[in-house]
Write a protein that holds these residues in place. Structure first.
Motif, PDB file in Angstrom:
ATOM      1  N   THR A  46      -4.121  -6.363  -8.805  1.00 55.12           N
ATOM      2  CA  THR A  46      -2.790  -6.749  -7.769  1.00 55.12           C
ATOM      3  C   THR A  46      -2.605  -5.759  -6.933  1.00 55.12           C
ATOM      4  O   THR A  46      -2.318  -5.774  -5.596  1.00 55.12           O
ATOM      5  N   CYS A  47      -2.681  -4.378  -7.406  1.00 57.61           N
ATOM      6  CA  CYS A  47      -2.190  -3.432  -6.504  1.00 57.61           C
ATOM      7  C   CYS A  47      -3.226  -2.934  -5.409  1.00 57.61           C
ATOM      8  O   CYS A  47      -2.853  -3.016  -4.385  1.00 57.61           O
ATOM      9  N   PRO A  54      -2.742  -5.883   3.941  1.00 57.07           N
ATOM     10  CA  PRO A  54      -1.124  -5.689   4.167  1.00 57.07           C
ATOM     11  C   PRO A  54      -0.479  -7.058   4.196  1.00 57.07           C
ATOM     12  O   PRO A  54       0.611  -7.128   3.930  1.00 57.07           O
ATOM     13  N   GLU A  55      -1.304  -8.148   4.456  1.00 54.34           N
ATOM     14  CA  GLU A  55      -0.575  -9.335   4.695  1.00 54.34           C
ATOM     15  C   GLU A  55      -0.281 -10.105   3.209  1.00 54.34           C
ATOM     16  O   GLU A  55       0.751 -10.919   3.402  1.00 54.34           O
ATOM     17  N   ALA A  56      -0.980  -9.568   2.490  1.00 54.12           N
ATOM     18  CA  ALA A  56      -0.461 -10.118   0.937  1.00 54.12           C
ATOM     19  C   ALA A  56       0.131  -9.358   0.110  1.00 54.12           C
ATOM     20  O   ALA A  56       0.638  -9.440  -0.837  1.00 54.12           O
ATOM     21  N   THR A  57       0.870  -8.215   1.008  1.00 51.59           N
ATOM     22  CA  THR A  57       1.805  -7.352   0.257  1.00 51.59           C
ATOM     23  C   THR A  57       3.323  -8.117  -0.248  1.00 51.59           C
ATOM     24  O   THR A  57       3.919  -8.790   0.629  1.00 51.59           O
ATOM     25  N   ASP A  58       3.378  -7.957  -1.375  1.00 49.27           N
ATOM     26  CA  ASP A  58       4.681  -8.814  -2.038  1.00 49.27           C
ATOM     27  C   ASP A  58       5.824  -7.482  -2.219  1.00 49.27           C
ATOM     28  O   ASP A  58       5.583  -6.670  -3.325  1.00 49.27           O
ATOM     29  N   SER A  59       6.701  -7.372  -1.444  1.00 54.67           N
ATOM     30  CA  SER A  59       7.475  -6.037  -1.764  1.00 54.67           C
ATOM     31  C   SER A  59       8.379  -5.875  -2.933  1.00 54.67           C
ATOM     32  O   SER A  59       8.470  -4.698  -3.573  1.00 54.67           O
ATOM     33  N   ARG A  86       4.898   1.443   4.391  1.00 56.57           N
ATOM     34  CA  ARG A  86       4.494   0.021   4.642  1.00 56.57           C
ATOM     35  C   ARG A  86       5.835  -0.839   4.883  1.00 56.57           C
ATOM     36  O   ARG A  86       6.128  -1.635   5.610  1.00 56.57           O
ATOM     37  N   LEU A  87       6.634  -0.693   3.529  1.00 59.50           N
ATOM     38  CA  LEU A  87       7.561  -1.727   3.238  1.00 59.50           C
ATOM     39  C   LEU A  87       8.846  -1.152   4.025  1.00 59.50           C
ATOM     40  O   LEU A  87       9.898  -1.690   3.467  1.00 59.50           O
TER      41      LEU A  87
END
Length: 192
Positions: A46-47, A54-59, A86-87
């Motif tokens: 997952t990480c 970056p589009e798949a990033t779940d904050s 990034r977040l």
């Protein structure tokens, strides 16, 4: 002991970012990792997926950095800084970034990929055809180049593997031609 065994021992057989114990693999920290124990970390699927896409990033997944950013290991610190950067527009990551202290050389390594910069501030390297180059890419020379400070000539068609990018100048990359590390102007290379 193998690198995987060393990382498993260091991390207690869990992801060094989120503490997951499933689907673990070695993640080599870019752009030009030293590899080995100092340039790698043990990360879950997952990480790795969210770091690389970056589009798949779940904050919400990255709230785990509240704990892992305090790791004593440079590779973990660098990835924590990059993901928080990034977040940072989410609010809470900026608070963690404000608390995080990195030595100058570690911070320079963390910033090497341009993470945390607005798109307008990023230095983008492009080859002769306008294709975006990234650290670790392989390129081929499109022209014979004299190497300054030596009698060597890098011939057209020579492949340069695992390039590194100059973070301050979009026209310069570095790579090895034979045993020699040289600086190359991007308009004389084509991405492989």
């Amino acid at each position: 002991m193998s690198l995987l065994q060393d990382l498993e021992q260091r991390s207690g057989k869990q992801c060094e970012l989120c503490s997951s114990k499933t689907n673990l693999s070695i993640y080599e920290v870019k752009p030009v990792s030293t590899g080995g124990l100092d340039g790698s970390l043990l990360a879950c699927e997952t990480c790795v997926e969210q770091i690389d896409n970056p589009e798949a990033t779940d904050s919400n997944h990255w709230r785990c950095l509240n704990d892992s950013m305090w790791s004593e290991f440079q590779a973990v610190q660098v990835m924590a800084w990059r993901m928080l950067s990034r977040l940072k527009n989410e609010g809470w990551p900026q608070d963690l970034l404000d608390m995080l202290y990195l030595e100058d050389e570690v911070l320079k390594f963390a910033k090497a990929t341009g993470e945390g910069l607005d798109e307008s501030e990023k230095v983008i390297h492009r080859d002769v055809n306008g294709t975006i180059l990234q650290a670790g890419d392989s390129v081929v020379l499109v022209k014979d180049l004299k190497v300054k400070g030596s009698s060597m000539v890098a011939k057209q068609g020579t492949a340069v593997r695992r390039i590194s990018l100059d973070p301050e100048n979009a026209e310069y990359i570095e790579g090895k031609v034979g045993p020699t590390q040289i600086v190359i102007i991007t308009k004389y290379v084509k991405k492989l």
